[in-house]
Scaffold this motif. Sequence first.
Motif, PDB file in Angstrom:
ATOM      1  N   GLU A  53       4.598 -14.940 -16.471  1.00  0.00           N
ATOM      2  CA  GLU A  53       3.778 -14.890 -15.270  1.00  0.00           C
ATOM      3  C   GLU A  53       4.457 -14.118 -14.142  1.00  0.00           C
ATOM      4  OE1 GLU A  53       2.439 -18.751 -14.083  1.00  0.00           O
ATOM      5  OE2 GLU A  53       1.894 -19.344 -16.133  1.00  0.00           O
ATOM      6  N   LEU A  54       5.700 -13.722 -14.378  1.00  0.00           N
ATOM      7  CA  LEU A  54       6.469 -13.094 -13.308  1.00  0.00           C
ATOM      8  C   LEU A  54       5.896 -11.736 -12.915  1.00  0.00           C
ATOM      9  CD1 LEU A  54       8.935 -13.107 -11.451  1.00  0.00           C
ATOM     10  CD2 LEU A  54      10.288 -12.189 -13.357  1.00  0.00           C
ATOM     11  N   LEU A  55       5.467 -10.945 -13.888  1.00  0.00           N
ATOM     12  CA  LEU A  55       4.986  -9.600 -13.596  1.00  0.00           C
ATOM     13  C   LEU A  55       3.802  -9.646 -12.621  1.00  0.00           C
ATOM     14  CD1 LEU A  55       4.383  -6.732 -16.166  1.00  0.00           C
ATOM     15  CD2 LEU A  55       2.739  -7.215 -14.374  1.00  0.00           C
ATOM     16  N   LYS A  56       2.787 -10.419 -12.941  1.00  0.00           N
ATOM     17  CA  LYS A  56       1.584 -10.443 -12.094  1.00  0.00           C
ATOM     18  C   LYS A  56       1.871 -11.087 -10.743  1.00  0.00           C
ATOM     19  CE  LYS A  56      -1.872 -10.196 -15.765  1.00  0.00           C
ATOM     20  NZ  LYS A  56      -3.055 -10.818 -16.398  1.00  0.00           N
ATOM     21  N   TYR A  57       2.736 -12.105 -10.727  1.00  0.00           N
ATOM     22  CA  TYR A  57       3.087 -12.719  -9.450  1.00  0.00           C
ATOM     23  C   TYR A  57       3.792 -11.701  -8.562  1.00  0.00           C
ATOM     24  CZ  TYR A  57       4.870 -16.019  -6.013  1.00  0.00           C
ATOM     25  OH  TYR A  57       5.146 -16.672  -4.839  1.00  0.00           O
ATOM     26  N   PHE A  58       4.714 -10.962  -9.154  1.00  0.00           N
ATOM     27  CA  PHE A  58       5.460  -9.966  -8.385  1.00  0.00           C
ATOM     28  C   PHE A  58       4.531  -8.872  -7.861  1.00  0.00           C
ATOM     29  CE2 PHE A  58       8.661  -6.286  -8.671  1.00  0.00           C
ATOM     30  CZ  PHE A  58       9.019  -6.429  -7.335  1.00  0.00           C
ATOM     31  N   HIS A  59       3.623  -8.394  -8.713  1.00  0.00           N
ATOM     32  CA  HIS A  59       2.706  -7.345  -8.269  1.00  0.00           C
ATOM     33  C   HIS A  59       1.878  -7.812  -7.076  1.00  0.00           C
ATOM     34  CE1 HIS A  59       0.218  -3.785  -8.452  1.00  0.00           C
ATOM     35  NE2 HIS A  59      -0.856  -4.549  -8.420  1.00  0.00           N
ATOM     36  N   LEU A  60       1.393  -9.035  -7.130  1.00  0.00           N
ATOM     37  CA  LEU A  60       0.597  -9.579  -6.035  1.00  0.00           C
ATOM     38  C   LEU A  60       1.384  -9.577  -4.731  1.00  0.00           C
ATOM     39  CD1 LEU A  60      -2.038 -10.983  -5.124  1.00  0.00           C
ATOM     40  CD2 LEU A  60      -0.970 -13.164  -5.747  1.00  0.00           C
ATOM     41  N   HIS A  61       2.689  -9.827  -4.823  1.00  0.00           N
ATOM     42  CA  HIS A  61       3.505  -9.948  -3.617  1.00  0.00           C
ATOM     43  C   HIS A  61       4.188  -8.640  -3.238  1.00  0.00           C
ATOM     44  CE1 HIS A  61       2.726 -14.159  -4.515  1.00  0.00           C
ATOM     45  NE2 HIS A  61       3.004 -14.390  -3.254  1.00  0.00           N
ATOM     46  N   THR A  62       3.795  -7.541  -3.876  1.00  0.00           N
ATOM     47  CA  THR A  62       4.200  -6.221  -3.393  1.00  0.00           C
ATOM     48  C   THR A  62       3.021  -5.512  -2.735  1.00  0.00           C
ATOM     49  OG1 THR A  62       3.713  -5.177  -5.539  1.00  0.00           O
ATOM     50  CG2 THR A  62       5.978  -5.930  -5.179  1.00  0.00           C
ATOM     51  N   GLN A  63       1.919  -6.205  -2.580  1.00  0.00           N
ATOM     52  CA  GLN A  63       0.721  -5.580  -2.033  1.00  0.00           C
ATOM     53  C   GLN A  63       0.737  -5.560  -0.508  1.00  0.00           C
ATOM     54  OE1 GLN A  63      -2.862  -7.208  -3.711  1.00  0.00           O
ATOM     55  NE2 GLN A  63      -2.225  -6.832  -5.810  1.00  0.00           N
ATOM     56  N   ILE A  64       0.026  -4.587   0.048  1.00  0.00           N
ATOM     57  CA  ILE A  64      -0.246  -4.555   1.484  1.00  0.00           C
ATOM     58  C   ILE A  64      -1.582  -5.262   1.688  1.00  0.00           C
ATOM     59  CG2 ILE A  64      -0.764  -3.072   3.457  1.00  0.00           C
ATOM     60  CD1 ILE A  64       1.130  -1.005   2.249  1.00  0.00           C
ATOM     61  N   PRO A  65      -1.603  -6.346   2.435  1.00  0.00           N
ATOM     62  CA  PRO A  65      -2.807  -7.188   2.482  1.00  0.00           C
ATOM     63  C   PRO A  65      -3.890  -6.633   3.394  1.00  0.00           C
ATOM     64  CG  PRO A  65      -1.095  -8.124   3.868  1.00  0.00           C
ATOM     65  CD  PRO A  65      -0.470  -6.937   3.171  1.00  0.00           C
ATOM     66  N   SER A  66      -5.099  -7.130   3.192  1.00  0.00           N
ATOM     67  CA  SER A  66      -6.215  -6.810   4.083  1.00  0.00           C
ATOM     68  C   SER A  66      -5.868  -7.252   5.500  1.00  0.00           C
ATOM     69  CB  SER A  66      -7.485  -7.529   3.618  1.00  0.00           C
ATOM     70  OG  SER A  66      -7.831  -7.119   2.307  1.00  0.00           O
ATOM     71  N   GLY A  67      -6.374  -6.507   6.464  1.00  0.00           N
ATOM     72  CA  GLY A  67      -6.083  -6.820   7.855  1.00  0.00           C
ATOM     73  C   GLY A  67      -4.915  -6.051   8.414  1.00  0.00           C
ATOM     74  N   THR A  68      -4.146  -5.359   7.545  1.00  0.00           N
ATOM     75  CA  THR A  68      -3.043  -4.542   8.016  1.00  0.00           C
ATOM     76  C   THR A  68      -3.593  -3.347   8.784  1.00  0.00           C
ATOM     77  OG1 THR A  68      -1.688  -5.172   6.124  1.00  0.00           O
ATOM     78  CG2 THR A  68      -1.048  -3.175   7.311  1.00  0.00           C
ATOM     79  N   THR A  69      -3.002  -3.036   9.896  1.00  0.00           N
ATOM     80  CA  THR A  69      -3.381  -1.840  10.658  1.00  0.00           C
ATOM     81  C   THR A  69      -2.176  -0.914  10.685  1.00  0.00           C
ATOM     82  OG1 THR A  69      -2.717  -2.890  12.727  1.00  0.00           O
ATOM     83  CG2 THR A  69      -5.030  -3.062  12.089  1.00  0.00           C
ATOM     84  N   GLY A  70      -2.330   0.248  10.078  1.00  0.00           N
ATOM     85  CA  GLY A  70      -1.184   1.142   9.958  1.00  0.00           C
ATOM     86  C   GLY A  70      -1.385   2.517  10.513  1.00  0.00           C
ATOM     87  N   LYS A  71      -2.542   2.788  11.135  1.00  0.00           N
ATOM     88  CA  LYS A  71      -2.827   4.151  11.571  1.00  0.00           C
ATOM     89  C   LYS A  71      -1.796   4.658  12.564  1.00  0.00           C
ATOM     90  CE  LYS A  71      -6.493   7.162  13.310  1.00  0.00           C
ATOM     91  NZ  LYS A  71      -7.887   7.246  13.784  1.00  0.00           N
ATOM     92  N   SER A  72      -1.399   3.810  13.515  1.00  0.00           N
ATOM     93  CA  SER A  72      -0.449   4.248  14.534  1.00  0.00           C
ATOM     94  C   SER A  72       0.955   4.384  13.985  1.00  0.00           C
ATOM     95  CB  SER A  72      -0.439   3.255  15.695  1.00  0.00           C
ATOM     96  OG  SER A  72      -0.025   1.970  15.248  1.00  0.00           O
ATOM     97  N   ASN A  73       1.201   3.876  12.786  1.00  0.00           N
ATOM     98  CA  ASN A  73       2.539   3.934  12.205  1.00  0.00           C
ATOM     99  C   ASN A  73       2.719   5.074  11.230  1.00  0.00           C
ATOM    100  OD1 ASN A  73       3.264   1.574  13.564  1.00  0.00           O
ATOM    101  ND2 ASN A  73       2.369   0.286  11.969  1.00  0.00           N
ATOM    102  N   LEU A  74       1.769   6.008  11.203  1.00  0.00           N
ATOM    103  CA  LEU A  74       1.832   7.114  10.251  1.00  0.00           C
ATOM    104  C   LEU A  74       2.370   8.365  10.929  1.00  0.00           C
ATOM    105  CD1 LEU A  74      -1.579   6.699   8.415  1.00  0.00           C
ATOM    106  CD2 LEU A  74       0.679   6.355   7.426  1.00  0.00           C
ATOM    107  N   PRO A  75       3.658   8.703  10.723  1.00  0.00           N
ATOM    108  CA  PRO A  75       4.166   9.950  11.269  1.00  0.00           C
ATOM    109  C   PRO A  75       3.501  11.137  10.586  1.00  0.00           C
ATOM    110  CG  PRO A  75       5.929   8.659  10.223  1.00  0.00           C
ATOM    111  CD  PRO A  75       4.653   7.934  10.011  1.00  0.00           C
ATOM    112  N   THR A  76       3.553  12.291  11.228  1.00  0.00           N
ATOM    113  CA  THR A  76       2.867  13.468  10.687  1.00  0.00           C
ATOM    114  C   THR A  76       3.710  14.221   9.683  1.00  0.00           C
ATOM    115  OG1 THR A  76       3.650  14.782  12.551  1.00  0.00           O
ATOM    116  CG2 THR A  76       1.474  13.758  12.756  1.00  0.00           C
TER     117      THR A  76
END
Length: 510
Positions: free
Chosen positions: A268-291
């Motif tokens: 079960e480790l693989l799927k658990y780990f994948h879930l916890h490497t995700q960027i979750p809904s609600g994240t706002t990253g537009k201002s953190n994107l350098p050009t």
Amino acid sequence: MPEIHQSIAQHYHERTKYDPETLASKGQRLDWAKQPVPFKEYKIGSDFDLKPYLQEKPDTFANNADFQWWQRLSQLLFRSYGLTARMPSMGSAVYLRSAPSAGGLYPAELYVVSRGTPLLPPGLYNYQCRTHSLKHYWENDVWQALQAACLWHPTLENTQLALITTAVFYRSAWRYEDRAYRRIFLDTGHLLGNIELAGAITDYRPHLIGGFIDEAVNDLLYIDPQQEGATAVLALADLLDIQQNLPLGKTALPSTTETNYPSIPDGELLKYFHLHTQIPSGTTGKSNLPTVQQERSLEDKYNFPFCDKVSTVTTSIYWGKNLSELENTIYNRRSTRAYSGDDLTLNELKALLDFTYQPQNYIDQSLDTYPDYFDLNLIETFIAVSGVNGLDSGCYYYAPKAQELRQIRFKNFRRELHFLCLGQELGRDAAVVLFHTADLKSAIAQYGDRVYRYLHMDAGHLGQKLNLAAIRLNLGVSGIGGFFDDQVNDVLGIPADEAVLYITTLGRPR
């Protein structure tokens, strides 16, 4: 309960290490009745046949813009992930693809998203490599949803096509169990390397996006997140359209670092780990994107005053008129099964490193001089030399900025390499064994647990360029994802904080 300071990425890495005292006792037996099929099928949808566009361009189509557009897309997909051979196996057949995969399991799937062009209607497409076609399985416009899922990444503003890679977990886990997560992302890195080079052949520039809302991309593709997950998004810029000649964007965004996790059973480790490497809904990253992308640090590590240094500056590999030899090499690439044990020349080793790490030297061949990676600052390269004419045996650190090899250990490691590579003769008989490593704790501090994906995809990307350079030079090459992790560091003198990600063996084929 795991120690509180150890993140889930560190825990996963430690849990999935191979150790000589425990590996043999596991005695894994494959259930061949449950062997996964490495292809995805759709019961509904329309097909766009790409096979007619693989042929050389006939004179009658020389001025046909529609034909040329289809041909470029067809060749991009074929060079990236198309079928290149059919090999008999146990009464059935194994289909080889242009990108290598551990055990021939091919966990990656490749999707095309169209914003809506005159020739490719808007919607979602799966690349069907068996028939070299696109399956149009969702016909509605999803481009704005893709932009939102990628936190409004600027490269999606003016492009009309995007590629998405996913991983079907069971295809690799069937054989490699929880450690399969490493191999899945190495294989995805191979595919990304092919996409980069195939783009140069076909006048596309893939812009890599690793920071996206996982759940949103999975939902967009209509995939079951328990079985399959998005791994990378690539905005596909058409270099023949001046409006799509885009500046480079940020490729990687951080996730959280998970330290509060339960005891996780094996399997079960693989799927658990994948879930916890995700960027979750609600994240706002537009201002953190350098050009612009982060450039590789100005100084290489391990610059010891006492070590011997060998320059790797050399004449670059020639890939033929209009990159014709690159096309042939991608098609003819195969993993080597056995080496003769004969030496390589120092010039051959230099050429391999030049193509893999010095893209600026290929501007005159129209290759991308600054291809996308997630963060090459995190990747280090060590090379165990067993047989190179003009170079002492030993372990070297490769300094890409200085373009030199720095010897850190003096010894011929053939016997030890045989052991470290789980008794595979490839390790013993190779002239050179190259190790990609990363300081995992430092990488997690910068990007969170998601960095484990980035590290392995970048290592696989570099490994694929080594693959192609070796084939072009008529050398043998084979990647190895199974090794005794801690013992590699001990034997070769690699610092203990460098986690070994990937091994590439190189030599003369038997």
